[in-house]
Design a protein around this motif. Structure first.
Motif, short mmCIF file in Angstrom:
data_model
loop_
_atom_site.label_atom_id
_atom_site.label_comp_id
_atom_site.label_asym_id
_atom_site.label_seq_id
_atom_site.Cartn_x
_atom_site.Cartn_y
_atom_site.Cartn_z
N THR A 91 1.18 3.41 -16.05
CA THR A 91 0.16 3.53 -15.00
C THR A 91 0.06 2.29 -14.12
N THR A 92 0.91 1.31 -14.35
CA THR A 92 0.75 0.05 -13.63
C THR A 92 0.97 0.19 -12.13
N CYS A 93 1.90 1.03 -11.71
CA CYS A 93 2.13 1.21 -10.27
C CYS A 93 0.93 1.88 -9.61
N ALA A 94 0.38 2.89 -10.27
CA ALA A 94 -0.79 3.57 -9.72
C ALA A 94 -1.99 2.63 -9.65
N HIS A 95 -2.16 1.78 -10.65
CA HIS A 95 -3.28 0.85 -10.67
C HIS A 95 -3.14 -0.24 -9.61
N HIS A 96 -1.92 -0.50 -9.18
CA HIS A 96 -1.68 -1.51 -8.15
C HIS A 96 -1.26 -0.88 -6.84
N ALA A 97 -1.70 0.35 -6.62
CA ALA A 97 -1.30 1.08 -5.41
C ALA A 97 -1.69 0.32 -4.14
N ALA A 98 -2.86 -0.31 -4.15
CA ALA A 98 -3.30 -1.03 -2.95
C ALA A 98 -2.34 -2.17 -2.61
N PHE A 99 -1.87 -2.88 -3.62
CA PHE A 99 -0.91 -3.96 -3.39
C PHE A 99 0.42 -3.41 -2.87
N LEU A 101 1.03 -0.52 -1.31
CA LEU A 101 0.90 0.02 0.04
C LEU A 101 0.70 -1.08 1.08
N ASP A 102 0.26 -2.23 0.60
CA ASP A 102 0.08 -3.38 1.51
C ASP A 102 1.37 -4.15 1.72
N GLY A 103 2.46 -3.70 1.05
CA GLY A 103 3.77 -4.31 1.27
C GLY A 103 4.28 -5.16 0.12
N ARG A 104 3.50 -5.28 -0.97
CA ARG A 104 3.96 -6.06 -2.12
C ARG A 104 4.76 -5.12 -3.02
N VAL A 105 6.03 -4.94 -2.67
CA VAL A 105 6.83 -3.88 -3.29
C VAL A 105 7.78 -4.40 -4.36
N ARG A 106 7.63 -5.63 -4.79
CA ARG A 106 8.41 -6.11 -5.93
C ARG A 106 7.72 -5.63 -7.20
N LEU A 107 8.15 -4.49 -7.69
CA LEU A 107 7.45 -3.79 -8.76
C LEU A 107 7.47 -4.55 -10.08
N THR A 108 8.41 -5.45 -10.23
CA THR A 108 8.50 -6.21 -11.48
C THR A 108 7.28 -7.10 -11.69
N ASP A 109 6.57 -7.44 -10.61
CA ASP A 109 5.33 -8.21 -10.77
C ASP A 109 4.33 -7.44 -11.61
N TYR A 110 4.24 -6.14 -11.40
CA TYR A 110 3.28 -5.32 -12.10
C TYR A 110 3.74 -5.02 -13.53
N MET A 111 5.04 -4.91 -13.71
CA MET A 111 5.56 -4.71 -15.07
C MET A 111 5.32 -5.97 -15.92
N LEU A 112 5.57 -7.13 -15.32
CA LEU A 112 5.36 -8.39 -16.04
C LEU A 112 3.88 -8.65 -16.29
N ARG A 113 3.03 -8.15 -15.41
CA ARG A 113 1.59 -8.30 -15.63
C ARG A 113 1.17 -7.56 -16.90
N VAL A 114 1.72 -6.38 -17.11
CA VAL A 114 1.42 -5.62 -18.32
C VAL A 114 1.98 -6.33 -19.54
N MET A 115 3.22 -6.81 -19.44
CA MET A 115 3.83 -7.50 -20.58
C MET A 115 3.10 -8.81 -20.88
N ALA A 116 2.60 -9.48 -19.84
CA ALA A 116 1.85 -10.71 -20.06
C ALA A 116 0.56 -10.43 -20.81
N LYS A 117 -0.09 -9.33 -20.46
CA LYS A 117 -1.32 -8.95 -21.17
C LYS A 117 -1.03 -8.71 -22.65
N ALA A 118 0.03 -7.95 -22.92
CA ALA A 118 0.42 -7.70 -24.31
C ALA A 118 0.82 -9.00 -25.00
N GLY A 119 1.46 -9.90 -24.25
CA GLY A 119 1.86 -11.19 -24.80
C GLY A 119 0.68 -12.07 -25.16
#
Length: 264
Positions: A91-99, A101-119
């Protein structure tokens, strides 16, 4: 987004951690600041699983409690790390939809955000695991030497898995429920409340259990620390999965990542 490279985006995200690591830490701090007991709630689940549930299943199966508790503690915290990473990646892409759609399209930022939380959750459980190892008669201090490479292999495998489920989850919202169900089912086939010696290699039960990636992820990290023998198949399985998984994830990311802004 056309032709974006998964490895290239991951490398760029790691070079620029400001968004994904600091925002994750801020989210955790603000979340537990509103609670009277604060970060105590981070320690409570692993403590209960290790010492209460672990003690119960040790007695149930006739194992020494002091030996089974660290087995349970390490297995649980590793399983939770993988579960949180994969469940929330859907669900990380849906949760960061605003980012996005605003042009922040490096999706790995959102994947790493999830992994950082788990870390962060994993790091917070270190005192619980340390206490479990302190009472363990089988703790092998030299086994800690293998901790860094084994955790690196685990992280790299979670990295490609998170990429695939994040892309698919952006398109199909039901993936969250599917992954959650798979992880709950996978818990029963991972040596956490039971031990690998109960399902010997070469038997039908052993073959079914060893088809589960989580079986090998947990054993790879835990076995050397507890002075247990590590099956050569586990090392081959994890490395083989790493190579095949990253190839598949790179193809999926290159082909479909550009559609994510439309899907979210």
């Amino acid at each position: 987004m056309k032709g974006r490279s998964l490895l290239g985006d991951y490398a760029e995200s790691l070079r620029r951690p400001e968004f994904w690591i600091y925002s994750t830490w801020l989210e955790l701090v603000t979340k537990y600041r509103r609670s009277r007991l604060g970060l105590f709630w981070v320690f409570l689940p692993p403590f209960l699983y290790a010492f209460v549930v672990g003690g119960f299943f040790a007695r149930l199966q006739g194992y020494d409690i002091a030996s089974f508790i660290p087995h349970m503690a390490i297995g649980y915290v590793l399983f939770r790390f993988v579960t949180v990473s994969l469940n929330e990646s859907t669900t990380t892409c849906a949760h960061h939809a605003a980012f996005i759609l605003d042009g922040r399209v490096r999706l790995t930022d959102y994947m790493l955000r999830v992994m950082a939380k788990a870390g962060f959750y994993l790091v917070f459980t270190i005192p619980v695991v340390a206490l479990a190892l302190w009472i363990s008669p089988t703790f092998e201090p030299l086994g800690l030497v293998t901790l860094l490479p084994s955790m690196l292999l685990l992280l790299l495998n979670v990295g490609w898995m998170a990429a695939i489920v994040a892309i698919i989850g952006a398109r199909l919202t039901d993936v969250y429920e599917f992954i959650g169900s798979i992880m709950m089912f996978g818990f029963l086939f991972t040596p956490i409340i039971w031990t690998a010696e109960q399902v010997p290699a070469g038997t039908f039960r052993g073959s079914v259990a060893r088809a589960n990636p989580l079986f090998h992820f947990v054993e790879l990290v835990r076995a050397p620390i507890l002075g247990e023998s590590l099956e050569p198949f586990t090392i081959a399985y994890v490395i083989g999965l790493l190579v095949i998984g990253w190839l598949a994830a790179a193809l999926v990311y290159r082909r479909y990542a550009r559609f994510v802004p439309v899907w979210v």
